[in-house]
Scaffold this motif. Structure first.
Motif: not given
Lengths: 293, 257
Positions: A85-93
């Motif tokens: 989830p941290l990588v997902e959030i980073t790459t969505t932002l």
């Protein structure tokens, strides 16, 4: 009234570092923090920081790196539960933060204790990256490498490397590597070439170190295979397998080291006559999914 | 003394007054501190130090600039009214328009100086870490400044209509709504029952602060076309003129007896 209060305060001040030292003694100076993620969707986080998405992406990226390091070094569980989830959030932002896809994929795919051991998730992150940055041949190259190195899917890897080769500025060797993968179905030489490329392309740091370790694993496996061949020669010559690897040295059939590249003695299975990297070694990994390792 | 020179005198006085505000120093201090923190955070980011530094520097300008624009902007007129220092001023040969626009110009100049200081701070930090002083950053800083000018205009409009506390709340509301303008535009995707004219009306009225955000582009080294910047300037100029015009009309119509 003022003087007793001042005395009391002066007496209390040293109690703070003293009590902290007691806490550290009991709990250890470095403790993996209990990480909590309150927001699991990148879109939710994006809506909280209108106009500041890049800054938020940096913050989440720093959290990802810290979380990964904390889990790897200090955590006992090492389940890397929040990594995806941290990588997902980073790459969505910040969909153009290429490093987050590359490092995120490695962190997720590498086997424990180095990483989360979830290569399918690593590959999904890279696929997201290739959708967000369709012009990046480097990300597509990584995706192809990961299909082969972590899933053992040489055909799929070759197809993705072919796609990468079509992109502007792509490295000339991608097409040759794709052809090799298709022709030979992938072997240790292909793995070595891929890790060597990742080593050469990586910045100094964790990704390069990981590639260096992978190359050391491949070299150690080569060495173990050569010793296994020497064991077979010994058996042909003496009609029995050596009881211990040192016998190979005495017989003159093997003059090289009997340890892997980290200096840990190889494991010798005398019943099968097979030499392999010891489970005690940091270079030990389960058998690769294909002939690639 | 002509009208323009009176306006400039008010602006100069406003500038002197605002640079004495403690809140201004605090905010600029935090903005520079935040930029410097990028030095440390960048090192933790695995080879993203330059990007982190630029992201933080630009975000600090945007965020703290907005706070300065709101909290000093709402006090410009209302403080003069509350302290009753406005009455002797208006008794002099100074029109309400000159006073109002002079106040606006003074704060805009203060913001310009602040942005310049923060820009120098960001460039100094980049140079100190061996990075180039990327002139492309100015293509993001200029629109940030335009956005801040619009925020000042709104703050002054609201301060002529209500108390400074409520004006602050209203200005923050407009800024937030403007930053969510894309959400407003796509409102019907979530709430299909909302009539189109409501969405169109809101989109037209709420200033689109997204127009002033080029931070992402410049940190990745993408060029910002000159004509885009020109249209953003036109958008800001027209919007500021309308909002200031409304503010001026409201200020002129107020009865200070």
């Amino acid at each position: 009234m003022t003087r007793p209060l001042a005395v009391l305060l002066l007496l209390l001040v040293p109690v703070v570092p003293w009590s902290q030292s007691k806490i550290d003694e009991r709990a250890g100076i470095f403790r993996a923090q209990e990480e909590v993620l309150y927001l699991w969707s990148g879109e939710q986080v994006r809506n909280l920081f209108p106009g500041f998405e890049d800054l938020a992406a940096d913050v989440y990226w720093l959290r990802t790196v810290q979380y990964f390091g904390g889990q790897r070094v200090y955590s006992r569980k090492k389940d890397f539960a929040l990594l995806r989830p941290l990588v997902e959030i980073t790459t969505t932002l910040d969909p153009r933060l290429e490093i987050a896809y590359r490092y995120g994929a490695v962190f997720l795919s590498e086997l424990p204790p180095t990483g989360a051991g979830r290569p399918h998730e690593g590959i999904e992150i890279l696929e997201k990256g290739t959708r967000a940055m369709p012009e990046s041949w480097r990300l597509r190259q990584y995706l192809g490498f990961f299909y082969f190195l972590y899933l053992g899917d040489a055909r799929r890897a070759a197809a993705v490397l072919e796609e990468a080769a079509e992109l502007p500025g792509a490295a000339f060797w991608l097409r040759t590597l794709a052809a090799d993968l298709l022709a030979r179905g992938g072997d240790r030489a292909a793995s070595r070439q891929m890790w060597q490329r990742m080593f050469d392309q990586s910045e100094e740091g964790i990704l390069r170190e990981n590639a260096r370790v992978q190359l050391a694993i491949l070299d150690s496996r080569d060495r173990a295979d050569q010793i296994t061949e020497a064991v077979q020669k010994f058996e042909r010559r003496h009609g029995r397998r050596p009881h211990r690897l040192e016998e190979l040295r005495r017989s003159g059939l093997w003059r090289g080291p009997l340890e892997d590249l980290n200096g840990v003695p190889f494991h010798y299975d005398a019943s099968r006559g097979r030499v392999s990297i010891s489970r005690e070694s940091p270079l030990w990994r389960p058998e690769p999914p294909a002939a690639g390792g | 003394m002509g009208g323009l020179s009176r306006l400039v005198a008010v602006a100069a006085n406003t500038f002197r007054e605002t640079v004495r505000e403690r809140v201004l120093y605090n905010l600029v201090f935090f903005a520079i501190l935040m930029t410097l923190s990028g030095l440390l955070l960048g090192q933790l980011s695995i080879r993203q130090d330059e990007k982190v530094l630029k992201d933080i520097g630009l975000a600090a300008m945007d965020f703290f600039g907005t706070l300065i624009a709101i909290f000093i902007g709402v006090g410009l007129v209302s403080k003069e009214i509350e302290r009753r220092s406005l009455y002797p001023l208006l008794a002099k040969p100074l029109s309400r328009g000159e006073f109002f626009l002079g106040k606006f110009a003074g704060l805009v100049f203060t913001l310009l100086v602040n942005i310049a200081v923060m820009t120098l701070g960001l460039y100094a930090t980049l140079l100190a870490t061996g990075r180039g002083a990327d002139p492309g950053l100015l293509a993001a800083i200029y629109p940030i400044f335009l956005g801040l000018v619009l925020v000042v205009a709104f703050a002054m409009l609201f301060s002529t209509l209500t108390s400074s506390a409520l004006a602050s709340v209203l200005t923050v509301g407009v800024v937030l709504a403007g930053r969510f303008s894309d959400v407003v535009r796509n409102m019907r995707e979530v709430l299909p029952a909302v009539p189109t004219w409501v969405v169109d009306g809101l989109s037209a009225v709420i200033p689109n602060f997204r127009n002033f955000d080029f931070k992402d582009r410049v940190t990745y080294g993408d060029p910002v076309p000159g004509d885009v910047l020109l249209w953003v300037t036109v958008y800001a100029a027209v919007y500021v003129t309308i909002v200031l015009g409304l503010g001026l009309a409201s200020f002129r119509s107020r009865d200070f007896q």
